[in-house]
Design a protein around this motif. Sequence first.
Motif, PDB file in Angstrom:
ATOM      1  N   GLU A 182      27.283  36.163 -17.036  1.00 44.35           N
ATOM      2  CA  GLU A 182      25.935  35.901 -17.539  1.00 44.35           C
ATOM      3  C   GLU A 182      25.328  37.149 -18.157  1.00 44.35           C
ATOM      4  N   GLN A 183      25.527  38.298 -17.505  1.00 43.28           N
ATOM      5  CA  GLN A 183      25.028  39.551 -18.078  1.00 43.28           C
ATOM      6  C   GLN A 183      25.738  39.862 -19.399  1.00 43.28           C
ATOM      7  N   ALA A 184      27.038  39.593 -19.443  1.00 46.06           N
ATOM      8  CA  ALA A 184      27.792  39.824 -20.682  1.00 46.06           C
ATOM      9  C   ALA A 184      27.262  38.950 -21.810  1.00 46.06           C
ATOM     10  N   ILE A 185      26.984  37.684 -21.508  1.00 45.46           N
ATOM     11  CA  ILE A 185      26.464  36.771 -22.531  1.00 45.46           C
ATOM     12  C   ILE A 185      25.125  37.265 -23.055  1.00 45.46           C
ATOM     13  N   ARG A 186      24.278  37.780 -22.175  1.00 46.28           N
ATOM     14  CA  ARG A 186      22.987  38.319 -22.615  1.00 46.28           C
ATOM     15  C   ARG A 186      23.186  39.484 -23.590  1.00 46.28           C
ATOM     16  N   THR A 203      32.186  35.646 -31.222  1.00 40.10           N
ATOM     17  CA  THR A 203      33.479  35.371 -30.587  1.00 40.10           C
ATOM     18  C   THR A 203      33.511  35.868 -29.153  1.00 40.10           C
ATOM     19  N   LEU A 204      33.001  37.070 -28.918  1.00 42.97           N
ATOM     20  CA  LEU A 204      32.975  37.595 -27.556  1.00 42.97           C
ATOM     21  C   LEU A 204      32.106  36.724 -26.645  1.00 42.97           C
ATOM     22  N   MET A 205      30.978  36.250 -27.167  1.00 46.41           N
ATOM     23  CA  MET A 205      30.130  35.366 -26.380  1.00 46.41           C
ATOM     24  C   MET A 205      30.868  34.063 -26.062  1.00 46.41           C
ATOM     25  N   ALA A 206      31.593  33.537 -27.043  1.00 50.32           N
ATOM     26  CA  ALA A 206      32.356  32.310 -26.822  1.00 50.32           C
ATOM     27  C   ALA A 206      33.443  32.509 -25.774  1.00 50.32           C
ATOM     28  N   HIS A 207      34.071  33.685 -25.762  1.00 49.95           N
ATOM     29  CA  HIS A 207      35.071  33.977 -24.726  1.00 49.95           C
ATOM     30  C   HIS A 207      34.456  33.867 -23.336  1.00 49.95           C
ATOM     31  N   GLU A 208      33.229  34.359 -23.202  1.00 53.29           N
ATOM     32  CA  GLU A 208      32.566  34.295 -21.895  1.00 53.29           C
ATOM     33  C   GLU A 208      32.240  32.851 -21.508  1.00 53.29           C
ATOM     34  N   ALA A 211      35.399  31.348 -20.307  1.00 54.39           N
ATOM     35  CA  ALA A 211      35.765  31.815 -18.968  1.00 54.39           C
ATOM     36  C   ALA A 211      34.973  31.093 -17.888  1.00 54.39           C
ATOM     37  N   THR A 212      33.755  30.651 -18.220  1.00 54.37           N
ATOM     38  CA  THR A 212      32.927  29.923 -17.247  1.00 54.37           C
ATOM     39  C   THR A 212      33.014  28.411 -17.456  1.00 54.37           C
ATOM     40  N   GLU A 213      33.971  27.983 -18.299  1.00 54.00           N
ATOM     41  CA  GLU A 213      34.240  26.564 -18.556  1.00 54.00           C
ATOM     42  C   GLU A 213      33.052  25.821 -19.165  1.00 54.00           C
ATOM     43  N   LYS A 214      32.249  26.539 -19.926  1.00 54.48           N
ATOM     44  CA  LYS A 214      31.167  25.913 -20.690  1.00 54.48           C
ATOM     45  C   LYS A 214      31.681  25.709 -22.110  1.00 54.48           C
ATOM     46  N   TYR A 215      32.539  24.706 -22.245  1.00 53.25           N
ATOM     47  CA  TYR A 215      33.309  24.551 -23.472  1.00 53.25           C
ATOM     48  C   TYR A 215      32.451  24.149 -24.667  1.00 53.25           C
ATOM     49  N   ASP A 216      31.422  23.345 -24.448  1.00 53.18           N
ATOM     50  CA  ASP A 216      30.570  22.938 -25.573  1.00 53.18           C
ATOM     51  C   ASP A 216      29.897  24.143 -26.218  1.00 53.18           C
ATOM     52  N   LYS A 217      29.376  25.038 -25.393  1.00 52.90           N
ATOM     53  CA  LYS A 217      28.730  26.235 -25.920  1.00 52.90           C
ATOM     54  C   LYS A 217      29.764  27.174 -26.548  1.00 52.90           C
ATOM     55  N   ALA A 218      30.952  27.223 -25.967  1.00 46.67           N
ATOM     56  CA  ALA A 218      31.999  28.069 -26.535  1.00 46.67           C
ATOM     57  C   ALA A 218      32.372  27.595 -27.941  1.00 46.67           C
ATOM     58  N   ILE A 219      32.538  26.278 -28.095  1.00 45.60           N
ATOM     59  CA  ILE A 219      32.874  25.734 -29.414  1.00 45.60           C
ATOM     60  C   ILE A 219      31.793  26.072 -30.425  1.00 45.60           C
ATOM     61  N   GLN A 220      30.550  25.975 -30.011  1.00 46.35           N
ATOM     62  CA  GLN A 220      29.438  26.278 -30.905  1.00 46.35           C
ATOM     63  C   GLN A 220      29.486  27.730 -31.375  1.00 46.35           C
ATOM     64  N   MET A 221      29.757  28.652 -30.466  1.00 47.96           N
ATOM     65  CA  MET A 221      29.802  30.069 -30.838  1.00 47.96           C
ATOM     66  C   MET A 221      31.012  30.377 -31.723  1.00 47.96           C
ATOM     67  N   GLY A 238      40.345  30.816 -30.547  1.00 47.93           N
ATOM     68  CA  GLY A 238      39.489  30.411 -29.447  1.00 47.93           C
ATOM     69  C   GLY A 238      39.219  28.918 -29.443  1.00 47.93           C
ATOM     70  N   LEU A 239      38.971  28.348 -30.631  1.00 46.40           N
ATOM     71  CA  LEU A 239      38.775  26.905 -30.712  1.00 46.40           C
ATOM     72  C   LEU A 239      40.034  26.161 -30.276  1.00 46.40           C
ATOM     73  N   GLY A 240      41.183  26.648 -30.733  1.00 46.08           N
ATOM     74  CA  GLY A 240      42.431  26.016 -30.316  1.00 46.08           C
ATOM     75  C   GLY A 240      42.637  26.094 -28.814  1.00 46.08           C
ATOM     76  N   ASP A 241      42.272  27.218 -28.223  1.00 45.69           N
ATOM     77  CA  ASP A 241      42.422  27.387 -26.776  1.00 45.69           C
ATOM     78  C   ASP A 241      41.517  26.420 -26.009  1.00 45.69           C
ATOM     79  N   VAL A 242      40.273  26.249 -26.480  1.00 45.53           N
ATOM     80  CA  VAL A 242      39.352  25.319 -25.821  1.00 45.53           C
ATOM     81  C   VAL A 242      39.884  23.894 -25.897  1.00 45.53           C
ATOM     82  N   TYR A 243      40.340  23.490 -27.092  1.00 46.60           N
ATOM     83  CA  TYR A 243      40.858  22.128 -27.241  1.00 46.60           C
ATOM     84  C   TYR A 243      42.142  21.929 -26.425  1.00 46.60           C
ATOM     85  N   TYR A 244      42.944  22.991 -26.314  1.00 44.67           N
ATOM     86  CA  TYR A 244      44.169  22.878 -25.518  1.00 44.67           C
ATOM     87  C   TYR A 244      43.814  22.689 -24.042  1.00 44.67           C
ATOM     88  N   ARG A 245      42.819  23.409 -23.558  1.00 48.69           N
ATOM     89  CA  ARG A 245      42.383  23.257 -22.173  1.00 48.69           C
ATOM     90  C   ARG A 245      41.851  21.841 -21.918  1.00 48.69           C
TER      91      ARG A 245
END
Length: 297
Positions: A182-186, A203-208, A211-221, A238-245
């Motif tokens: 959460e601190q990293a995302i801020r 991209t770094l925000m999406a990685h975070e 990592a916390t399994e908030k995939y919708d927000k990750a895709i958006q970033m 990163g998008l491919g990784d989210v869809y693969y998960r």
Amino acid sequence: RSSPPRLEPKNSISLGSMTPLPRRREETMLASPACSSRHRDSDPASGCSESAEGLTARRHERTTLTGLLRMLGEAVRALHAFSCTEALAAIGELPTRLQATPTAQSSQPVVTSRAAELYAESCEAHKQHRAIGLEYYSTALWHLQESVKLGVLAQRVLEWDRLLPQTWCIVGNCFSLQREHEQAIRCFRRAVQISPSFAYAYTLMAHEYTATEKYDKAIQMYERAIAVDCRHYNAWFGLGDVYYRQEEYQNARYHFQKAVEINRGNAVLRTHLGMAWQSLQDPERALELFASAEGSQ
């Protein structure tokens, strides 16, 4: 994380630190008609003849600004093509004293972690270039799990300038390594507030978020990063990784393929594309990709 090293090429490299080499005394001599190349060829005994090795060495010593720009341009082109070996070779052609400048050093963190360390050291001597490329150095430290070095770097950049997006990317990486997502995302959000066109922060925000399994927000970033820079292969991966998960293998294959098309020499990208083909019940293509990944640089 399953993602590849999050290093990417610079969109631009400052040439402010480069100055033309001073005119040497021997250049003035060689410029005189008596010692011109025409006279040397016609009169071997004139005292101006020299071996091919000597000519090459002297030409290297009196490299012009045009020549320097050409060599640096070759390095930049290789970096944008993600050809690390070619980029290092082009930088190695620069005169020794110029290889230590921020312009040359800032090109190398993309290539090797050791070069990243050398660049970080050069920042102490070149204050006006301190922020250039340090976000990639912090990512290298993240992958190497160097928490102490990353913490020291974060403290330094906060002292240098808090109004740069690179600063908050470095601090965010420091929090990420400590699993304080959460601190990293801020921190990464602060980076994009300062510079909305800074694709790496998205991209770094999406990685975070991943990592916390908030995939919708990750895709958006990730999509925002691609909107800023369509060749940002990390976001495609990163998008491919989210869809693969999420077991959406067709979407994963498409995005992994886009990443590979941009960075063809990355073994991690090819391996994940092979995994997607394997999940789609196409083992032959998967094996081809696994074999090519093994031979990648």
